[in-house]
Scaffold this active site. Sequence first.
Site, PDB file in Angstrom:
ATOM      1  N   ASP A 125      -3.040 -38.875-109.754  1.00  0.00           N
ATOM      2  CA  ASP A 125      -1.807 -39.518-109.288  1.00  0.00           C
ATOM      3  C   ASP A 125      -1.883 -39.881-107.800  1.00  0.00           C
ATOM      4  O   ASP A 125      -1.058 -39.434-106.996  1.00  0.00           O
ATOM      5  CB  ASP A 125      -0.635 -38.546-109.558  1.00  0.00           C
ATOM      6  CG  ASP A 125       0.681 -39.266-109.712  1.00  0.00           C
ATOM      7  OD1 ASP A 125       0.699 -40.500-109.653  1.00  0.00           O
ATOM      8  OD2 ASP A 125       1.709 -38.573-109.884  1.00  0.00           O
TER       9      ASP A 125
ATOM     10  N   ASP B 172       1.596 -36.561-102.443  1.00  0.00           N
ATOM     11  CA  ASP B 172       2.420 -35.964-103.497  1.00  0.00           C
ATOM     12  C   ASP B 172       1.632 -34.852-104.187  1.00  0.00           C
ATOM     13  O   ASP B 172       1.683 -34.693-105.403  1.00  0.00           O
ATOM     14  CB  ASP B 172       2.832 -37.060-104.498  1.00  0.00           C
ATOM     15  CG  ASP B 172       3.921 -36.610-105.455  1.00  0.00           C
ATOM     16  OD1 ASP B 172       4.635 -35.642-105.130  1.00  0.00           O
ATOM     17  OD2 ASP B 172       4.055 -37.221-106.534  1.00  0.00           O
TER      18      ASP B 172
END
Length: 251
Positions: A206, A189
Amino acid sequence: MAMKLSTRKRPERSDKMIKEHQLKFSERAFDDNTIKTLKYLMNNEIFSSLDYPIQHGKEAAVYRGTANHDGREEFVAVKIFKLEGPSFQKKLQYLEGDKRFDRPRGKRHMVKIFAKKEFANLKICHEAGVRVPRPIKHRDNVVVMEFLGENGVPSGLLKNAQMDSPKKILGQVLENMQRMHRAKIVHVDLSEFNVIMHKGMPYIIDVGQAVLLHHPQSEEFLRRDLLNVLKFFEKNGAKMDFEEALKYINS
Ligand SMILES: Nc1ncnc2c1ncn2[C@@H]1O[C@H](COP(=O)(O)OP(=O)(O)OP(=O)(O)O)[C@@H](O)[C@H]1O
Ligand SMILES: [Mg+2]
């Protein structure tokens, strides 16, 4: 506006304060299990207060916390994974073939697995010399990590950064991607939304959904990450050939 949440001496009062805190900052209060987890972390001196939310998203809320180490005050980032968020099925694909984690038995279990996965992935990256926040502690749906900020103010995302030399920053992002690849992990991502510019350098964040290289789609994910990165930098004045960049990451 830091609030003391330690339950060590006065559990009733701190309960009340956590509840006030959650009402103040969140439309949906933390559930009781999350409050228990936060109390556990405070009782174990991982942090002594939760100061303010840095970001309240769909999937996670990230707070600045304060820890006291040998009389010194230090900030930490406390990422609290929420029960809401992308569907169970969508998340399941990022666990395929990953022997590090149990099969999720339900939504809450899945959230805990993703927090555990984020911590484990941060560790792999950190040990491989990738610029990521240093992982500090994981418990249930909470991950505590190094706070990326200066004088208590969180550093901003690459998306909003003023770059004197986008070419240099692109080179540093690609170097981080190469280190991740050598550590056999793919972000999945990666974009300007998951890179923090801290002290002039890009830090990858993340990493909960990041997969190991043996994942059947790891190559496809890597190409997608690279495409996102190159598109962003091209818009910001640093162009690089896709295949050349991929070759560098794979080297
Ligand atoms: N270690 C950190 N130090 C400072 N700020 C952080 C740190 N980690 C995350 N943040 C901030 O919190 C935001 C959300 O973090 P992250 O990207 O890890 O969560 P997320 O899974 O994308 O959450 P959501 O999908 O709910 O937005 C980041 O965009 C960044 O602004
Ligand atoms: Mg994010």
